[in-house]
Design an enzyme around this catalytic site. Structure first.
Site, short mmCIF file in Angstrom:
data_model
loop_
_atom_site.label_atom_id
_atom_site.label_comp_id
_atom_site.label_asym_id
_atom_site.label_seq_id
_atom_site.Cartn_x
_atom_site.Cartn_y
_atom_site.Cartn_z
N GLN A 29 0.98 -1.29 -0.23
CA GLN A 29 0.01 0.15 -0.04
C GLN A 29 0.96 1.39 -0.23
OE1 GLN A 29 -3.22 0.32 -0.28
NE2 GLN A 29 -3.93 -1.88 -0.12
N GLU A 60 -0.74 -15.79 -3.24
CA GLU A 60 -0.30 -14.61 -4.10
C GLU A 60 0.42 -15.15 -5.24
OE1 GLU A 60 0.86 -11.50 -5.73
OE2 GLU A 60 -0.29 -11.06 -3.95
N CYS A 104 -9.89 -1.55 -3.59
CA CYS A 104 -9.68 -0.09 -4.17
C CYS A 104 -10.43 0.35 -5.35
CB CYS A 104 -8.28 -0.08 -4.66
SG CYS A 104 -8.02 -1.25 -6.10
#
Length: 479
Positions: free
Chosen positions: A277, A329, A420
């Site tokens: 972030q 991931e 987001c």
């Protein structure tokens, strides 16, 4: 789209969108007014017509909005990054709340309650990641800054007010060095910075190049002598003619490629290719909200999808003992960072099979963590109590939506979704509503990107009984 000349009308602007345009109505059509603020009354010139809306610019501001504020950045109107730099910060937070609320209404979820936007209180100097294109102007001078809206023209801008003070002066120094050296291979300057739990500051400086510049070793040495906070100087090779900034290959010239940043009391090692972030203080607020909504209990099994370097999962799990954390991931470097971060922060490292087959933890027991490199949608069905999802802007795939439903039916009590992009969050929430989920409590907007039109949002989704299903028609797409 039809261009119009010298057509001027008087309007009252009643709203703003996330592009920083004021919204008015004229002749029964929606009008987007560049740099207009809700509450403005103005004479505007219509510059473009379409069948559904008009675009206009302000010719004369007859009555300025109470929400207007001085714009401290001379480049903001051209670069288009800080679309809210001309309004009060309090109003920006309310606009972002409205944007999130509007996206839920568009997909039929008008019953979702949206809280006030949460802020870390700082709207300058927060960005820990900076990417600046490098080029030449018409006189052959090296320019560095940001692309003008809808173009590849570089607006000269070093020392952006959003950038961390730890990188102050580095961009202009690099620009001047590139100019004196006559390097034409440099495409971007890419910087990241962090502060670890001891207070040590690290800055990584990376030149994105099409080929290796002559004398680049001397540049790296000179740069680190001039700026002692720089812990590493790198090259990233990208010769492809695309809009993708970074290539796949890195070369470390001096120091270390990774940096370390502290969040929620944990130190995280971050590789250049890993997602992190850009606003550390706001991210910490977001992670505490996620932990509150996750409401972990000793012995819970936590699944963290799109886990990156492990920040959300490890921060959330660190607030309770005896947690079994699984992180998924797709970026290999990030997975390796996540494993190191788990070990460095007191977790017992494990494999996926260890967690799947192991006994549940207990209060007071050290939590364990396992990370795997794969696409989130490809994870097998396991037994989890809580799932955290933090997808990219495009949201969850249709396959992952189905997986989340299966996980829930298999025992996952709560899904905490951080996004987001309010549009794809609302779309995915509507798809999950069709499968019997509801949003528990408020949707919480978080101002991760002050002065810009972007907003982060966290929601808690829980699966309800069949008799509480809500029918919503929604098409799957890009939002």
């Amino acid at each position: 789209m039809k261009k119009c000349n010298n057509e001027t009308v008087s309007v009252e602007i009643t709203d703003m969108n996330n592009l920083g345009h004021g919204i008015a109505r004229c002749g029964g059509k929606v009008m987007f007014v560049r740099h207009g603020v809700d509450g403005d009354k103005a004479d505007v010139q219509i510059i473009k017509h379409t069948s559904g809306y008009d675009i206009a610019r302000i010719e004369r501001l007859t009555e300025p909005s109470q929400y207007r504020a001085p714009d401290s950045c001379a480049a903001s109107r051209r670069c288009g990054g800080c679309v809210y730099s001309g309004i009060t910060y309090e109003h920006e937070l309310e606009l972002k709340r409205r944007i999130v609320e509007s996206e839920f209404r568009k997909v039929g979820l008008s019953d979702v309650s949206v809280s006030a936007t949460v802020s870390a209180g700082k709207c300058t100097g927060y960005r820990n990641k900076i990417q600046l294109p490098v080029g030449r102007d018409k006189n052959g001078k090296t320019v560095m800054g940001y692309y003008a809206k809808r173009s590849h023209d570089i607006i000269p801008c070093t020392g952006c007010g959003l950038s961390s003070p730890h990188v102050s002066g580095i961009d202009e120094y690099v620009r001047l060095y590139i100019e004196r050296a006559g390097w034409t291979e440099v495409r971007h300057l890419y910087m990241r910075c962090g502060t670890d739990s001891s207070g040590a500051v690290r800055v990584s400086v990376c030149l994105v190049v099409s080929s290796r510049p002559d004398g680049v070793e001397a540049f790296a040495q000179t740069l680190t002598e001039r700026f002692p906070q720089i812990s590493g100087v790198l090259l990233n090779y990208n010769a492809d003619n695309t809009n993708v900034i970074l290539g796949k290959r890195y070369e470390t010239l001096v120091g270390e490629a990774d940096i370390v940043d502290c969040i929620c009391g944990l130190d995280f090692r971050i590789s250049p290719a890993s997602f992190y972030q850009v606003n550390r203080d706001a991210a910490e607020l977001a992670y505490k909200i996620i932990a509150e909504k996750a409401a972990l209990k000793p012995g819970d099994r936590l699944l963290d999808l799109y886990c990156g370097i492990g920040t959300i999962g490890l921060c959330t799990a660190s607030m309770c003992s005896g947690i079994s954390l699984t992180g998924i991931e797709i970026v290999p470097e990030a997975v390796e960072n996540a494993k190191m971060n788990a070990a460095a922060n007191g977790f017992t490292t494990a494999t996926l099979s260890d967690i799947e087959n192991g006994e549940r933890g207990k209060e007071g027991y050290i939590s364990k963590a396992a990370f795997a490199c794969m696409d989130a949608k490809d994870i097998g069905i396991g037994i989890y109590d809580v799932i955290i999802v933090d997808p990219p802007r495009k949201g969850c795939s249709e396959e992952l939506i189905e997986k989340l439903d299966e996980f829930s039916r298999g025992g996952a009590e709560r899904i905490v979704y951080m996004s987001c992009n309010p549009a794809t969050l609302a779309r995915d929430a509507a798809l999950l509503y069709k499968k019997g989920f509801v949003i528990d409590g408020d949707a919480v907007p978080i101002d991760m990107f002050p002065r810009t039109g972007h907003v982060e949002t966290v929601v808690l989704l829980s699966h309800k009984k069949a008799d509480s299903y809500i029918h919503i028609d929604v098409e799957f797409g890009e939002g």
